[in-house]
Design a protein around this motif. Sequence first.
Motif, PDB file in Angstrom:
ATOM      1  N   CYS A  77      -5.639  -0.117   1.316  1.00 36.77           N
ATOM      2  CA  CYS A  77      -5.047   1.004   2.051  1.00 36.77           C
ATOM      3  C   CYS A  77      -4.474   0.509   3.380  1.00 36.77           C
ATOM      4  O   CYS A  77      -5.061  -0.366   4.028  1.00 36.77           O
ATOM      5  CB  CYS A  77      -6.131   2.051   2.304  1.00 36.77           C
ATOM      6  SG  CYS A  77      -5.627   3.421   3.355  1.00 36.77           S
ATOM      7  N   VAL A  78      -3.370   1.104   3.790  1.00 38.91           N
ATOM      8  CA  VAL A  78      -2.721   0.683   5.043  1.00 38.91           C
ATOM      9  C   VAL A  78      -3.503   1.139   6.276  1.00 38.91           C
ATOM     10  O   VAL A  78      -3.087   0.866   7.396  1.00 38.91           O
ATOM     11  CB  VAL A  78      -1.270   1.194   5.129  1.00 38.91           C
ATOM     12  CG1 VAL A  78      -0.392   0.505   4.116  1.00 38.91           C
ATOM     13  CG2 VAL A  78      -1.179   2.697   4.984  1.00 38.91           C
ATOM     14  N   PHE A  79      -4.614   1.815   6.078  1.00 37.82           N
ATOM     15  CA  PHE A  79      -5.452   2.183   7.217  1.00 37.82           C
ATOM     16  C   PHE A  79      -6.369   1.052   7.685  1.00 37.82           C
ATOM     17  O   PHE A  79      -6.975   1.152   8.750  1.00 37.82           O
ATOM     18  CB  PHE A  79      -6.296   3.428   6.895  1.00 37.82           C
ATOM     19  CG  PHE A  79      -5.717   4.643   7.538  1.00 37.82           C
ATOM     20  CD1 PHE A  79      -5.907   4.887   8.891  1.00 37.82           C
ATOM     21  CD2 PHE A  79      -4.928   5.510   6.818  1.00 37.82           C
ATOM     22  CE1 PHE A  79      -5.322   5.978   9.502  1.00 37.82           C
ATOM     23  CE2 PHE A  79      -4.346   6.609   7.421  1.00 37.82           C
ATOM     24  CZ  PHE A  79      -4.548   6.848   8.769  1.00 37.82           C
ATOM     25  N   GLY A 141     -12.913  -0.861   1.781  1.00 35.40           N
ATOM     26  CA  GLY A 141     -12.469   0.437   1.280  1.00 35.40           C
ATOM     27  C   GLY A 141     -12.348   1.424   2.427  1.00 35.40           C
ATOM     28  O   GLY A 141     -12.605   1.097   3.586  1.00 35.40           O
ATOM     29  N   GLU A 142     -11.945   2.613   2.091  1.00 34.42           N
ATOM     30  CA  GLU A 142     -11.831   3.687   3.100  1.00 34.42           C
ATOM     31  C   GLU A 142     -12.159   5.028   2.450  1.00 34.42           C
ATOM     32  O   GLU A 142     -12.243   5.116   1.233  1.00 34.42           O
ATOM     33  CB  GLU A 142     -10.424   3.744   3.743  1.00 34.42           C
ATOM     34  CG  GLU A 142      -9.347   2.913   3.119  1.00 34.42           C
ATOM     35  CD  GLU A 142      -8.992   3.347   1.736  1.00 34.42           C
ATOM     36  OE1 GLU A 142      -8.842   4.548   1.525  1.00 34.42           O
ATOM     37  OE2 GLU A 142      -8.844   2.484   0.857  1.00 34.42           O
ATOM     38  N   THR A 143     -12.314   6.027   3.304  1.00 29.72           N
ATOM     39  CA  THR A 143     -12.727   7.347   2.808  1.00 29.72           C
ATOM     40  C   THR A 143     -11.540   8.305   2.732  1.00 29.72           C
ATOM     41  O   THR A 143     -11.679   9.496   2.978  1.00 29.72           O
ATOM     42  CB  THR A 143     -13.776   7.950   3.756  1.00 29.72           C
ATOM     43  OG1 THR A 143     -13.188   8.038   5.064  1.00 29.72           O
ATOM     44  CG2 THR A 143     -15.029   7.114   3.832  1.00 29.72           C
ATOM     45  N   THR A 144     -10.358   7.767   2.423  1.00 27.62           N
ATOM     46  CA  THR A 144      -9.166   8.613   2.474  1.00 27.62           C
ATOM     47  C   THR A 144      -9.164   9.714   1.419  1.00 27.62           C
ATOM     48  O   THR A 144      -8.627  10.776   1.651  1.00 27.62           O
ATOM     49  CB  THR A 144      -7.899   7.752   2.316  1.00 27.62           C
ATOM     50  OG1 THR A 144      -8.142   6.825   1.269  1.00 27.62           O
ATOM     51  CG2 THR A 144      -7.554   7.026   3.583  1.00 27.62           C
ATOM     52  N   CYS A 145      -9.693   9.437   0.236  1.00 26.12           N
ATOM     53  CA  CYS A 145      -9.742  10.513  -0.765  1.00 26.12           C
ATOM     54  C   CYS A 145     -11.066  10.418  -1.518  1.00 26.12           C
ATOM     55  O   CYS A 145     -11.723   9.378  -1.520  1.00 26.12           O
ATOM     56  CB  CYS A 145      -8.545  10.459  -1.714  1.00 26.12           C
ATOM     57  SG  CYS A 145      -8.595   9.127  -2.894  1.00 26.12           S
ATOM     58  N   ASP A 146     -11.458  11.505  -2.163  1.00 23.58           N
ATOM     59  CA  ASP A 146     -12.781  11.568  -2.799  1.00 23.58           C
ATOM     60  C   ASP A 146     -12.945  10.511  -3.889  1.00 23.58           C
ATOM     61  O   ASP A 146     -13.981   9.863  -3.985  1.00 23.58           O
ATOM     62  CB  ASP A 146     -13.006  12.965  -3.394  1.00 23.58           C
ATOM     63  CG  ASP A 146     -13.212  13.997  -2.303  1.00 23.58           C
ATOM     64  OD1 ASP A 146     -13.366  13.599  -1.130  1.00 23.58           O
ATOM     65  OD2 ASP A 146     -13.215  15.201  -2.625  1.00 23.58           O
ATOM     66  N   GLY A 147     -11.900  10.383  -4.717  1.00 27.22           N
ATOM     67  CA  GLY A 147     -11.989   9.434  -5.815  1.00 27.22           C
ATOM     68  C   GLY A 147     -12.226   8.020  -5.314  1.00 27.22           C
ATOM     69  O   GLY A 147     -13.096   7.295  -5.812  1.00 27.22           O
ATOM     70  N   LYS A 148     -11.456   7.638  -4.302  1.00 27.22           N
ATOM     71  CA  LYS A 148     -11.603   6.282  -3.776  1.00 27.22           C
ATOM     72  C   LYS A 148     -12.995   6.072  -3.194  1.00 27.22           C
ATOM     73  O   LYS A 148     -13.658   5.072  -3.477  1.00 27.22           O
ATOM     74  CB  LYS A 148     -10.566   6.038  -2.681  1.00 27.22           C
ATOM     75  CG  LYS A 148      -9.325   5.286  -3.127  1.00 27.22           C
ATOM     76  CD  LYS A 148      -8.544   4.988  -1.877  1.00 27.22           C
ATOM     77  CE  LYS A 148      -7.302   4.207  -2.128  1.00 27.22           C
ATOM     78  NZ  LYS A 148      -6.545   4.008  -0.887  1.00 27.22           N
ATOM     79  N   LYS A 149     -13.433   7.001  -2.371  1.00 26.93           N
ATOM     80  CA  LYS A 149     -14.698   6.719  -1.677  1.00 26.93           C
ATOM     81  C   LYS A 149     -15.865   6.652  -2.658  1.00 26.93           C
ATOM     82  O   LYS A 149     -16.781   5.866  -2.462  1.00 26.93           O
ATOM     83  CB  LYS A 149     -14.941   7.679  -0.517  1.00 26.93           C
ATOM     84  CG  LYS A 149     -15.280   9.079  -0.823  1.00 26.93           C
ATOM     85  CD  LYS A 149     -15.340   9.870   0.480  1.00 26.93           C
ATOM     86  CE  LYS A 149     -15.510  11.334   0.173  1.00 26.93           C
ATOM     87  NZ  LYS A 149     -14.963  12.201   1.197  1.00 26.93           N
ATOM     88  N   GLY A 283       5.830  10.113  -1.425  1.00 33.26           N
ATOM     89  CA  GLY A 283       4.559  10.532  -2.020  1.00 33.26           C
ATOM     90  C   GLY A 283       3.528   9.439  -2.118  1.00 33.26           C
ATOM     91  O   GLY A 283       3.330   8.653  -1.196  1.00 33.26           O
ATOM     92  N   SER A 284       2.847   9.377  -3.268  1.00 36.67           N
ATOM     93  CA  SER A 284       1.758   8.417  -3.483  1.00 36.67           C
ATOM     94  C   SER A 284       2.322   6.993  -3.458  1.00 36.67           C
ATOM     95  O   SER A 284       3.478   6.782  -3.828  1.00 36.67           O
ATOM     96  CB  SER A 284       1.099   8.638  -4.846  1.00 36.67           C
ATOM     97  OG  SER A 284       0.774   9.981  -5.074  1.00 36.67           O
ATOM     98  N   PRO A 285       1.499   6.032  -3.067  1.00 34.69           N
ATOM     99  CA  PRO A 285       1.998   4.654  -3.011  1.00 34.69           C
ATOM    100  C   PRO A 285       2.243   4.047  -4.390  1.00 34.69           C
ATOM    101  O   PRO A 285       1.629   4.453  -5.364  1.00 34.69           O
ATOM    102  CB  PRO A 285       0.877   3.895  -2.299  1.00 34.69           C
ATOM    103  CG  PRO A 285      -0.284   4.780  -2.245  1.00 34.69           C
ATOM    104  CD  PRO A 285       0.116   6.163  -2.618  1.00 34.69           C
TER     105      PRO A 285
HETATM  106  S1  BJ8 Z   1      -2.963   5.867   3.738  1.00 30.54           S
HETATM  107  S2  BJ8 Z   1      -1.713   7.200   0.665  1.00 30.54           S
HETATM  108  S3  BJ8 Z   1      -2.729   3.808   0.967  1.00 30.54           S
HETATM  109  S4  BJ8 Z   1      -5.090   6.494   1.054  1.00 30.54           S
HETATM  110  S5  BJ8 Z   1      -6.168   6.696  -4.323  1.00 30.54           S
HETATM  111  S6  BJ8 Z   1      -4.884   9.241  -2.116  1.00 30.54           S
HETATM  112  S7  BJ8 Z   1      -2.959   8.108  -4.876  1.00 30.54           S
HETATM  113  S8  BJ8 Z   1      -5.942   9.980  -5.437  1.00 30.54           S
HETATM  114  S9  BJ8 Z   1      -3.635   5.638  -2.150  1.00 30.54           S
HETATM  115 FE1  BJ8 Z   1      -3.309   5.813   0.007  1.00 30.54          FE
HETATM  116 FE2  BJ8 Z   1      -4.211   4.850   2.263  1.00 30.54          FE
HETATM  117 FE3  BJ8 Z   1      -3.378   7.363   2.123  1.00 30.54          FE
HETATM  118 FE4  BJ8 Z   1      -1.666   5.415   2.029  1.00 30.54          FE
HETATM  119 FE5  BJ8 Z   1      -4.115   9.844  -4.106  1.00 30.54          FE
HETATM  120 FE6  BJ8 Z   1      -5.023   7.981  -5.707  1.00 30.54          FE
HETATM  121 FE7  BJ8 Z   1      -6.489   8.780  -3.638  1.00 30.54          FE
HETATM  122 FE8  BJ8 Z   1      -4.331   7.381  -3.219  1.00 30.54          FE
END
Ligand code: BJ8
Length: 425
Positions: A77-79, A141-149, A283-285
Amino acid sequence: MTDNNRQMWKELGIDIERHDALMNALLPIYQEWYLSQKNRPQGMGFFDFVVGDIHGIRVRELRQHAIDGYKVVATYCVFVPEEIVLAASAIPVGLCAGAQFSVPIAEQVLPRDTCPLIKSSFGFKLGRICPYVQTSHLIVGETTCDGKKKMFEILAEHHPVYVIEVPNKKTSASRHLWLAEVTAFKEVIEKLTGNKITEASLTEATKMLNNRRRALQRLHNTRKSRPAPISGKDALLVTQVSFYDDVARCTQQVNALAEELEKRVAAGEGVFPPDAPRILVSGSPMAIPNWKLHHILETAGAAVVCEESCIGTRAFSDLVPELGGTVEEQLGTIAERYMHIHCACFTPNAERLDDIVRLAREYQVDGVVHYNLQFCHTYAYEAIKVEKALEKEGIPLLRIETDYGDGDVGQLRTRIDAFLEMIRQ
Ligand code: BJ8
């Protein structure tokens, strides 16, 4: 594939049979989708070379770095503030997460109704297919979305993982939390590497990464011209490669390519007819090797001229101000820069809507395609607001939700053809 590479992959614990199958699937697609394009800039030769040996030379460099006693830190993630990684003499590597190949492997463990980016990245580790993962000492990793975390919790059973908490709002309390996270990350990296981050090393790392961002900005600026001097597919590839190639070398290659493109712009040369519909993808990367949407759009006669995405403008639009100062002061500046990444994980996220409208104007686009990875809820919800914002501006929008497979290609082509037809009228 040289015998040397195979020996290295074996030493890294790669499942050679699976890896061969991945390469046998990937390289012909690259040949067909990329190398068949007409009038490509010469500067793409470097990037073709990198893809042609995608798990060879660069992995060897990383391994040598590890043998020399340094660390490799992998990210998704770019964070993740790469400045901190570089400042501790470690190498940051953005991992591939854009291949369908590893998705079925991940589905043996993860819920199927999970975004393909998450499944692809997990499958690469579970299937022991990716030498970059195998070379890394830590995945951040990061906690950006539920699935990822939640995936990172399971990934931690297979590889060392550290998770940074990314806030969901941009209030001053959130900024405090984020600065604390960035500071804690610095300590984690110092412990991992055994190297103390200094004012000088942080300043140097900031300059290096800013230079790469400047080079990418320069290249992408040329895409504002009509006709576009480079295809969207090629420009996307350059951004994708910038996540894992050596920072200084990549900067140099991107600058060389940008110089060539600037000459094309001055001469009025392009890779598409001047009247090709110009498309902003938002949108999504699109992690490497996800080229599906760009390929469909451009083989349908469109010119993709900008990506409002983390594999696009969100990765390089903002620099870290080079103000110097103590390590703490620099961490504050770095933390603030990252808060300008307008990921859909934030609420509210009006800045992203503003960015899309601004980019649509700057890049003279005729339409926007909102790209949503299947089961990515944050971007799917935000698409509703994107649609309204663009409607107000009179900019046509097509919403696409897809995965990495080819099962929906026919249907996507039909919808994209109809969208381009509507734009042309
Ligand atoms: S800063 S966009 S790279 S989290 S993994 S959010 S596609 S359900 S990648 Fe992302 Fe960092 Fe945000 Fe950018 Fe949706 Fe899939 Fe989650 Fe995703």
